[in-house]
Design a protein around this motif. Structure first.
Motif, PDB file in Angstrom:
ATOM      1  N   PHE A 200      -1.859   3.069   4.822  1.00 48.44           N
ATOM      2  CA  PHE A 200      -0.829   2.032   4.742  1.00 48.44           C
ATOM      3  C   PHE A 200      -1.249   0.740   5.447  1.00 48.44           C
ATOM      4  O   PHE A 200      -0.477  -0.199   5.533  1.00 48.44           O
ATOM      5  CB  PHE A 200       0.495   2.512   5.355  1.00 48.44           C
ATOM      6  CG  PHE A 200       1.021   3.785   4.775  1.00 48.44           C
ATOM      7  CD1 PHE A 200       1.017   4.017   3.415  1.00 48.44           C
ATOM      8  CD2 PHE A 200       1.527   4.779   5.599  1.00 48.44           C
ATOM      9  CE1 PHE A 200       1.510   5.200   2.878  1.00 48.44           C
ATOM     10  CE2 PHE A 200       2.028   5.966   5.076  1.00 48.44           C
ATOM     11  CZ  PHE A 200       2.017   6.168   3.716  1.00 48.44           C
ATOM     12  N   TYR A 201      -2.451   0.728   5.973  1.00 49.00           N
ATOM     13  CA  TYR A 201      -2.910  -0.432   6.742  1.00 49.00           C
ATOM     14  C   TYR A 201      -4.066  -1.116   6.034  1.00 49.00           C
ATOM     15  O   TYR A 201      -4.918  -0.479   5.447  1.00 49.00           O
ATOM     16  CB  TYR A 201      -3.334  -0.006   8.153  1.00 49.00           C
ATOM     17  CG  TYR A 201      -2.140   0.251   9.026  1.00 49.00           C
ATOM     18  CD1 TYR A 201      -1.641  -0.743   9.854  1.00 49.00           C
ATOM     19  CD2 TYR A 201      -1.481   1.469   8.990  1.00 49.00           C
ATOM     20  CE1 TYR A 201      -0.523  -0.527  10.634  1.00 49.00           C
ATOM     21  CE2 TYR A 201      -0.360   1.699   9.769  1.00 49.00           C
ATOM     22  CZ  TYR A 201       0.113   0.699  10.593  1.00 49.00           C
ATOM     23  OH  TYR A 201       1.222   0.918  11.349  1.00 49.00           O
ATOM     24  N   ASP A 202      -4.062  -2.417   6.156  1.00 47.01           N
ATOM     25  CA  ASP A 202      -5.103  -3.246   5.551  1.00 47.01           C
ATOM     26  C   ASP A 202      -5.966  -3.785   6.671  1.00 47.01           C
ATOM     27  O   ASP A 202      -5.468  -4.489   7.544  1.00 47.01           O
ATOM     28  CB  ASP A 202      -4.449  -4.387   4.773  1.00 47.01           C
ATOM     29  CG  ASP A 202      -5.446  -5.316   4.136  1.00 47.01           C
ATOM     30  OD1 ASP A 202      -6.648  -5.006   4.125  1.00 47.01           O
ATOM     31  OD2 ASP A 202      -5.023  -6.365   3.633  1.00 47.01           O
ATOM     32  N   ASP A 203      -7.227  -3.431   6.648  1.00 44.01           N
ATOM     33  CA  ASP A 203      -8.132  -3.952   7.669  1.00 44.01           C
ATOM     34  C   ASP A 203      -9.139  -4.930   7.089  1.00 44.01           C
ATOM     35  O   ASP A 203     -10.216  -5.121   7.629  1.00 44.01           O
ATOM     36  CB  ASP A 203      -8.825  -2.820   8.418  1.00 44.01           C
ATOM     37  CG  ASP A 203      -9.695  -1.957   7.530  1.00 44.01           C
ATOM     38  OD1 ASP A 203      -9.718  -2.198   6.306  1.00 44.01           O
ATOM     39  OD2 ASP A 203     -10.349  -1.055   8.061  1.00 44.01           O
TER      40      ASP A 203
ATOM     41  N   LEU B 285       0.831  -1.199   0.000  1.00 44.43           N
ATOM     42  CA  LEU B 285       0.000   0.000   0.000  1.00 44.43           C
ATOM     43  C   LEU B 285       0.867   1.252   0.000  1.00 44.43           C
ATOM     44  O   LEU B 285       0.534   2.248  -0.638  1.00 44.43           O
ATOM     45  CB  LEU B 285      -0.950  -0.018   1.199  1.00 44.43           C
ATOM     46  CG  LEU B 285      -1.949  -1.179   1.217  1.00 44.43           C
ATOM     47  CD1 LEU B 285      -2.735  -1.183   2.514  1.00 44.43           C
ATOM     48  CD2 LEU B 285      -2.876  -1.114   0.014  1.00 44.43           C
ATOM     49  N   LEU B 286       1.992   1.199   0.704  1.00 35.87           N
ATOM     50  CA  LEU B 286       2.955   2.297   0.667  1.00 35.87           C
ATOM     51  C   LEU B 286       3.497   2.462  -0.749  1.00 35.87           C
ATOM     52  O   LEU B 286       3.542   3.564  -1.289  1.00 35.87           O
ATOM     53  CB  LEU B 286       4.096   2.031   1.653  1.00 35.87           C
ATOM     54  CG  LEU B 286       5.325   2.936   1.558  1.00 35.87           C
ATOM     55  CD1 LEU B 286       4.964   4.385   1.829  1.00 35.87           C
ATOM     56  CD2 LEU B 286       6.404   2.456   2.515  1.00 35.87           C
ATOM     57  N   ARG B 287       3.890   1.348  -1.354  1.00 35.28           N
ATOM     58  CA  ARG B 287       4.423   1.387  -2.720  1.00 35.28           C
ATOM     59  C   ARG B 287       3.389   1.965  -3.697  1.00 35.28           C
ATOM     60  O   ARG B 287       3.700   2.826  -4.516  1.00 35.28           O
ATOM     61  CB  ARG B 287       4.830  -0.006  -3.188  1.00 35.28           C
ATOM     62  CG  ARG B 287       5.233  -0.022  -4.674  1.00 35.28           C
ATOM     63  CD  ARG B 287       5.617  -1.408  -5.165  1.00 35.28           C
ATOM     64  NE  ARG B 287       6.927  -1.727  -4.646  1.00 35.28           N
ATOM     65  CZ  ARG B 287       7.230  -2.823  -3.960  1.00 35.28           C
ATOM     66  NH1 ARG B 287       6.307  -3.730  -3.710  1.00 35.28           N
ATOM     67  NH2 ARG B 287       8.445  -3.027  -3.525  1.00 35.28           N
ATOM     68  N   ALA B 288       2.157   1.503  -3.579  1.00 39.49           N
ATOM     69  CA  ALA B 288       1.097   1.977  -4.482  1.00 39.49           C
ATOM     70  C   ALA B 288       0.886   3.482  -4.335  1.00 39.49           C
ATOM     71  O   ALA B 288       0.728   4.193  -5.338  1.00 39.49           O
ATOM     72  CB  ALA B 288      -0.201   1.223  -4.214  1.00 39.49           C
ATOM     73  N   GLN B 289       0.911   3.972  -3.099  1.00 37.77           N
ATOM     74  CA  GLN B 289       0.726   5.403  -2.861  1.00 37.77           C
ATOM     75  C   GLN B 289       1.896   6.184  -3.468  1.00 37.77           C
ATOM     76  O   GLN B 289       1.700   7.200  -4.135  1.00 37.77           O
ATOM     77  CB  GLN B 289       0.631   5.668  -1.359  1.00 37.77           C
ATOM     78  CG  GLN B 289       0.231   7.077  -1.010  1.00 37.77           C
ATOM     79  CD  GLN B 289      -1.202   7.401  -1.363  1.00 37.77           C
ATOM     80  OE1 GLN B 289      -2.066   6.529  -1.383  1.00 37.77           O
ATOM     81  NE2 GLN B 289      -1.469   8.640  -1.669  1.00 37.77           N
ATOM     82  N   ARG B 290       3.111   5.695  -3.266  1.00 37.58           N
ATOM     83  CA  ARG B 290       4.293   6.360  -3.813  1.00 37.58           C
ATOM     84  C   ARG B 290       4.251   6.378  -5.334  1.00 37.58           C
ATOM     85  O   ARG B 290       4.453   7.418  -5.971  1.00 37.58           O
ATOM     86  CB  ARG B 290       5.567   5.645  -3.335  1.00 37.58           C
ATOM     87  CG  ARG B 290       6.855   6.214  -3.925  1.00 37.58           C
ATOM     88  CD  ARG B 290       8.063   5.404  -3.530  1.00 37.58           C
ATOM     89  NE  ARG B 290       8.023   4.012  -3.948  1.00 37.58           N
ATOM     90  CZ  ARG B 290       8.232   3.580  -5.190  1.00 37.58           C
ATOM     91  NH1 ARG B 290       8.464   4.433  -6.174  1.00 37.58           N
ATOM     92  NH2 ARG B 290       8.203   2.285  -5.470  1.00 37.58           N
ATOM     93  N   GLU B 291       3.945   5.231  -5.930  1.00 40.36           N
ATOM     94  CA  GLU B 291       3.910   5.136  -7.388  1.00 40.36           C
ATOM     95  C   GLU B 291       2.794   5.982  -7.992  1.00 40.36           C
ATOM     96  O   GLU B 291       2.948   6.523  -9.087  1.00 40.36           O
ATOM     97  CB  GLU B 291       3.774   3.675  -7.815  1.00 40.36           C
ATOM     98  CG  GLU B 291       5.031   2.870  -7.557  1.00 40.36           C
ATOM     99  CD  GLU B 291       4.896   1.386  -7.874  1.00 40.36           C
ATOM    100  OE1 GLU B 291       3.753   0.897  -8.071  1.00 40.36           O
ATOM    101  OE2 GLU B 291       5.940   0.703  -7.903  1.00 40.36           O
ATOM    102  N   SER B 292       1.669   6.094  -7.280  1.00 38.51           N
ATOM    103  CA  SER B 292       0.555   6.893  -7.811  1.00 38.51           C
ATOM    104  C   SER B 292       0.941   8.368  -7.945  1.00 38.51           C
ATOM    105  O   SER B 292       0.359   9.093  -8.750  1.00 38.51           O
ATOM    106  CB  SER B 292      -0.687   6.749  -6.937  1.00 38.51           C
ATOM    107  OG  SER B 292      -0.547   7.475  -5.733  1.00 38.51           O
TER     108      SER B 292
END
Length: 108
Positions: free
Chosen positions: A63-66, A8-15
């Motif tokens: 960054f968290y998956d619930d 999720l961190l990677r996806a946010q950075r790449e976006s």
């Protein structure tokens, strides 16, 4: 309990089109540390999580998956089904009234 997910961190950075190196500079960590966070090899400290969220313009919660948390609506429905199953047999009129009550509940 929600878990930190490096993907999720990677996806946010790449976006945002940010490189690992740029994010590392923005938060005062090494590119190696960012790679480790993204691969879930290590979990960032709460201070680092705050810096990552600020640098990426998002919330730490992003960054968290619930997904392992139970759905509150499904839990409510299951509870109602159990209550209804425990009732004595209902007349047709009672069933209609109960259906109205169950479908007119407030949205969560």
């Amino acid at each position: 309990m929600p878990a930190f997910r490096g993907a999720l961190l990677r996806a946010q950075r790449e976006s945002l089109g940010k490189s690992v190196e740029q994010l590392a500079l923005d938060v005062g960590r090494s590119a190696s540390a960012i790679h480790k966070y993204q691969s879930d090899a290590i979990t960032p400290s709460s201070r680092t999580l705050g810096a990552l969220a600020a640098a990426l313009g998002c919330s730490v919660a992003d960054f968290y998956d619930d997904s392992d948390r139970p759905d509150p609506v499904a839990a409510y429905d299951a509870h109602l089904r159990a209550v209804v199953d425990a009732l004595p047999p209902l007349t047709d009129d009672q069933r209609r009234r109960l259906a109205v009550l169950l479908t007119d509940r407030p949205a969560s």
